[in-house]
Write an enzyme that holds these catalytic residues in place. Structure first.
Site: not given
Ligand code: UFG
Length: 326
Positions: A11, A205, A145, A141, A281, A33, A279
């Site tokens: 991405y 959510i 990093k 994760y 982490g 890939l 969720r």
């Molecule tokens: N979430 C939901 N439902 C979903 C997907 C996500 O409620 O179906 C919530 C998650 O629990 C979290 C928020 O939306 O509270 C954001 O989640 P994302 O999975 O979109 O992103 P993350 O914050 O987990 O992680 C992303 C990147 C990481 C990066 C991080 C830094 O995946 O690489 O942002 O904030 F480190």
């Protein structure tokens, strides 16, 4: 410059490759890939299918191409997966990165831009989070990093490597041609848009009892084009800022429910959702201070209103409702 972009079919790597080419750089695009898509790589880039776990293959890439700098996007990036499979993260984000650095040292390539993350901070003591905030990652994760950030400092001390670390907050949005399309999509905005499209009947959510105004997590969404700009600025000014780390974010946080509401407004469609348990982490709040990036590199976010982020992601998703053809 001739720039080796690892993870160039992913991405952020694919959008950054597009931006580098537009700025007149040459891109050597490396990707295994596994997660990336061949058709996401800009046609003007030289594509190599290869894996950073394979040291002889990396050696061949550096022998065959004149490389001036490396932008390292390849790696594992899903927080939830990292909690289940830490070893995958240490192998991909630490060991593979060391293979890449060693090849650079052997070939005298000394400019490196590293994709790091807000997850290195853990649960913040203060928001917006400055770069010198305590680092206490709460998932493998973020830990993987952070380990690699430390390794970079050692390579700088012992080999003279010039590097810049860019810590993204929540990457989102799309360019006209390239967007977010993970094979197993777990990110909030793509899942919200898939639900708006009807590809998912309903979304969850995760967590409604966080210490935030509406009880759902708060994130700082940053447009992938603004992230790409931060990389280009960092590379072009690396001689002034070697060894520095920069946050890339907006200083504004939105809750997960606010994102759902904004998406319903922008798409004109309903996003059926239900509140589910937390969720593992996930920190409650991640919002960046971007003062250092603005002050030292002259960066300004140009595309990162929540409106433009969701609109651009929606436009891309409507064009590719099932993602990239491959
Ligand atoms: N979430 C939901 N439902 C979903 C997907 C996500 O409620 O179906 C919530 C998650 O629990 C979290 C928020 O939306 O509270 C954001 O989640 P994302 O999975 O979109 O992103 P993350 O914050 O987990 O992680 C992303 C990147 C990481 C990066 C991080 C830094 O995946 O690489 O942002 O904030 F480190």
């Amino acid at each position: 410059m001739n720039i080796l972009v690892t993870g160039a079919a992913g991405y952020i790597g694919s959008v950054c490759s597009e931006v580098l080419l537009k700025r007149g750089h040459q891109v050597i695009a490396l990707d295994n890939l596994q997660e990336g898509h061949r058709s996401a790589v800009p046609p003007a880039a030289t594509f190599i299918q290869g894996d950073l776990a394979d040291r002889p293959q990396i050696e061949k890439v550096f022998s065959a191409h004149k490389i001036d700098a490396v932008m390292h996007f390849a790696g594992e990036a899903l927080v939830a997966k990292s909690v289940r499979e830490p070893s995958t993260f240490y192998a991909a984000n630490v060991a593979c990165g060391v293979n890449l650095l060693d090849a650079m040292v052997r070939h005298g390539v000394d400019k490196f831009i590293f994709s790091s993350t807000a997850a290195t901070y853990g649960e913040p003591d203060t928001v917006p989070i400055p770069e010198d905030h305590r680092k206490a990652p709460i998932n493998p994760y973020g830990k993987s990093k952070l380990r690699f950030e430390e390794i970079l400092a050692d390579y700088r001390a012992y080999t003279g490597l010039k590097y810049v670390t860019v810590r993204y907050f929540n990457a989102a949005g799309a360019s006209a041609d390239r967007g977010e399309n993970h094979r197993m999509e777990t990110h909030l905005i793509p899942r919200v848009l898939d639900t708006a499209l009807g590809n998912l009947p309903e979304m969850e959510i995760f967590g409604f009892d966080y210490p935030t105004p509406d009880g759902t997590c708060v994130r700082d969404f940053i447009h992938v084009l603004d992230i790409s700009d931060s990389h280009v600025l960092a590379l072009e000014q690396i001689e002034r800022v070697p060894g520095e780390a920069f946050n890339v974010g907006t200083t504004s946080g939105y809750s997960n429910l606010q994102v759902v509401q904004a998406a319903e407004r922008i798409t004109g469609r309903k996003v059926p959702h239900r509140l589910s348990p937390r969720r593992p982490g996930d920190p409650a709040i991640l919002v960046a201070s971007n003062e250092k990036l603005k002050r030292l590199l002259g960066w300004e976010p140009k595309h990162s209103s929540l409106e433009e982020i969701i609109q651009s992601a929606w436009d891309w998703r409507k064009r590719y409702p099932h993602g990239y053809p491959d």
